[in-house]
Scaffold this motif. Structure first.
Motif, short mmCIF file in Angstrom:
data_model
loop_
_atom_site.label_atom_id
_atom_site.label_comp_id
_atom_site.label_asym_id
_atom_site.label_seq_id
_atom_site.Cartn_x
_atom_site.Cartn_y
_atom_site.Cartn_z
N UNK A 38 0.82 -1.21 0.00
CA UNK A 38 0.00 0.00 0.00
C UNK A 38 0.86 1.26 0.00
N UNK A 39 0.47 2.20 -0.85
CA UNK A 39 1.08 3.54 -0.83
C UNK A 39 0.04 4.48 -0.25
N UNK A 40 0.39 5.14 0.83
CA UNK A 40 -0.53 6.05 1.48
C UNK A 40 -0.53 7.42 0.82
N UNK A 41 -1.63 8.12 0.95
CA UNK A 41 -1.73 9.51 0.50
C UNK A 41 -2.39 10.32 1.61
N UNK A 42 -1.80 11.46 1.91
CA UNK A 42 -2.43 12.39 2.84
C UNK A 42 -2.57 13.73 2.13
N UNK A 43 -3.80 14.24 2.09
CA UNK A 43 -4.07 15.52 1.44
C UNK A 43 -5.45 15.99 1.87
N UNK A 44 -5.76 17.27 1.66
CA UNK A 44 -7.13 17.72 1.93
C UNK A 44 -8.05 17.25 0.81
N UNK A 49 -8.91 23.74 0.09
CA UNK A 49 -7.78 23.20 -0.68
C UNK A 49 -8.06 21.84 -1.32
N UNK A 50 -9.31 21.38 -1.29
CA UNK A 50 -9.61 20.02 -1.75
C UNK A 50 -9.42 19.82 -3.25
N UNK A 51 -9.56 20.88 -4.04
CA UNK A 51 -9.36 20.73 -5.48
C UNK A 51 -7.94 20.27 -5.78
N UNK A 52 -6.96 20.90 -5.14
CA UNK A 52 -5.57 20.50 -5.35
C UNK A 52 -5.26 19.20 -4.62
N UNK A 84 -7.88 11.98 4.44
CA UNK A 84 -8.22 13.39 4.33
C UNK A 84 -7.71 14.15 5.56
N UNK A 85 -6.78 15.08 5.34
CA UNK A 85 -6.29 15.86 6.49
C UNK A 85 -7.03 17.19 6.67
N UNK A 86 -7.93 17.51 5.73
CA UNK A 86 -8.74 18.73 5.81
C UNK A 86 -7.89 19.99 5.98
N UNK A 87 -6.63 19.90 5.56
CA UNK A 87 -5.67 21.01 5.67
C UNK A 87 -5.39 21.40 7.12
N UNK A 88 -5.59 20.44 8.03
CA UNK A 88 -5.38 20.69 9.47
C UNK A 88 -4.18 19.89 9.98
N UNK A 89 -3.18 20.56 10.59
CA UNK A 89 -1.99 19.86 11.09
C UNK A 89 -2.30 18.71 12.05
N UNK A 90 -3.22 18.91 12.98
CA UNK A 90 -3.53 17.85 13.94
C UNK A 90 -4.11 16.62 13.25
N UNK A 107 5.10 3.50 2.24
CA UNK A 107 5.50 4.89 2.06
C UNK A 107 4.25 5.73 1.86
N UNK A 108 4.43 7.05 1.91
CA UNK A 108 3.30 7.95 1.75
C UNK A 108 3.65 9.10 0.82
N UNK A 109 2.64 9.57 0.09
CA UNK A 109 2.75 10.76 -0.75
C UNK A 109 1.89 11.85 -0.11
N UNK A 110 2.46 13.03 0.06
CA UNK A 110 1.75 14.14 0.68
C UNK A 110 2.59 14.71 1.80
N UNK A 111 2.05 15.73 2.48
CA UNK A 111 0.76 16.36 2.27
C UNK A 111 0.84 17.51 1.28
N UNK A 112 -0.25 18.25 1.17
CA UNK A 112 -0.29 19.46 0.34
C UNK A 112 0.30 20.64 1.09
N UNK A 113 -0.13 20.84 2.33
CA UNK A 113 0.22 22.04 3.09
C UNK A 113 1.49 21.86 3.91
N UNK A 114 2.36 22.86 3.86
CA UNK A 114 3.62 22.79 4.62
C UNK A 114 3.38 22.74 6.11
N UNK A 115 2.37 23.45 6.59
CA UNK A 115 2.06 23.42 8.02
C UNK A 115 1.64 22.05 8.48
N UNK A 116 0.93 21.32 7.63
CA UNK A 116 0.54 19.95 7.94
C UNK A 116 1.77 19.05 7.95
#
Length: 405
Positions: A38-44, A49-52, A84-90, A107-116
């Motif tokens: 499995x390859x994980x993905x974390x993103x909103x 930010x869900x479109x990106x 789905x991280x909803x663009x939230x660090x926690x 392994x994982x691909x992501x996230x979108x946001x640097x703060x996350x």
């Protein structure tokens, strides 16, 4: 303590920690291997930010489907696990913990946001798990908090990215604004987040260095809708441009409200606002606005033709043009890396940690450009592009690189 205990436990996983024996296909792909990885993905994937974020998810999905169809790693079937991280660090940190606890995730691909990303790096590092972001641009993620003073130290050897950093993007934007647009007075606003504030700071520094003047600065909160006070201040300042450090969610509203009060100046931002959603929401008021983004336009790259065709034919939601190519390349780096450590369709007992070294040695031509990482885990592909809204579309205005020295 719960997070730490989980990380330490999963960090010592053995053979079954990285792959499960399964003769059935998984994840809707056409693979025929008997080890499922499995390859994980974390993103909103919802909300801001869900479109990106969706573009990231489906970029990885296409890479996985192709690897399974071509049997890129004999004996291995890949599947996707997207959170789905909803663009939230926690939430991102919780997702990272969930991914490392899954015995099949390598392994994982992501996230979108640097703060996350800041909240996730330690979790993946403790588990010796590769994390490749196709979108993070904050320099400190790879070069440490003192990078601007020249004291660069890589915080986590497990963290990589296929997008170049704001150290280049901010200066590239400032240079274009001053030299090409002939702008002299900028008003600078940011959303107080790691990405937005960092990018705005670098734009300001370079714009002033190039001879421009910053005549006003302000901050907004993510999720704000009413910017009437802000746009009035900007109009009264006499600024001939607005630079915004943040995502498209707020930028698309700011530019609309700015034009509504009669301030017909362009809003310029970074890759966080480079989305078709920005234009759809802002409408005609977005005409003339600008954004920098990593790489060159994906639809001009011959190697990306099949990727774009597949994305469209599948009817995947989201914007593939911003980070879809970089997420595809990130997943490909993971898949190729696994190909060097899998023997006879079997994973070694320390597959996760071996994959870190394999990804570090990555060197191939991706669909969005060359994929290779330097000693900090940063991409060696430093290309950037300025886009301008013209006729209701993002049109490339200039591509190139920036010397930050």
């Amino acid at each position: 303590m719960l997070i730490l205990t989980t990380v330490l436990t999963t960090g010592a996983l053995t053979l079954t920690a990285c792959g499960s024996r399964d003769d059935k296909d998984s994840g809707g792909s056409s693979g025929s291997g008997n080890t499922t990885v499995t390859i994980g993905v974390d993103a909103p994937l919802t909300g801001q930010n869900s479109a990106t974020g969706l573009g990231i998810k489906y970029g990885v999905q296409i890479a996985i489907d192709e690897a399974n169809a071509k049997k890129t790693v004999p004996g291995v079937t890949f599947k996707l696990k997207a959170l789905d991280d909803k663009a939230q660090p926690a939430t991102g940190q919780q997702n990272a913990t969930q991914l490392v606890a899954d015995k099949t995730v390598v392994a994982a691909v992501g996230p979108l946001n640097s703060g996350v990303a800041t909240s996730m790096q330690q979790v993946f590092s403790s588990a010796n798990m590769v994390e490749i972001s196709p979108a993070n641009t904050a320099p400190e993620l790879t070069q440490g908090k003192n990078w601007q003073s020249g004291s660069k130290t890589r915080p986590f050897k497990t963290y990589f990215r296929t997008a170049t950093t704001d150290a280049l993007q901010g200066g590239f934007a400032a240079q274009y604004a001053h030299d090409s647009l002939k702008k002299k007075k900028a008003y600078v606003v940011d959303d107080k987040q790691t990405y937005g504030a960092g990018l705005a700071k670098l734009f300001k520094q370079n714009f002033v260095k190039d001879g421009g003047k910053v005549i006003g600065e302000d901050h907004v909160n993510t999720g704000d809708k009413d910017f009437s006070t802000l746009v009035t201040k900007i109009k009264n300042s006499g600024a001939d441009m607005l630079y915004y450090g943040g995502q498209y969610d707020e930028a698309q509203l700011i530019t609309k409200q700015l034009k509504d009060v009669g301030a017909n100046i362009p809003l310029m931002g970074g890759d966080g606002m480079f989305s078709d959603t920005y234009i759809k929401t802002a409408g005609k008021e977005s005409e003339g606005d600008l954004a920098t983004s990593v790489g060159v336009p994906l639809d001009t790259v011959a190697a990306a033709k099949d990727f774009i065709s597949t994305y469209k034919s599948k009817g995947y939601p989201g914007d593939y043009s911003t980070y879809g190519g970089y997420s595809y390349d990130a997943a490909t780096a993971i898949i190729k890396g696994l190909g060097t450590i899998v023997k006879d369709g079997k994973l070694p007992s320390d597959a996760r940690s071996q994959l870190v070294g394999a990804v570090q040695n990555t060197d191939f031509q991706g669909i969005a450009g060359p994929v290779k990482f330097d000693q900090y885990g940063d991409t060696t592909n430093k290309q950037l592009t300025v886009y301008k809204v013209s006729g209701g579309k993002w049109i490339a205005a200039k591509s190139g690189t920036f010397n930050a020295s």
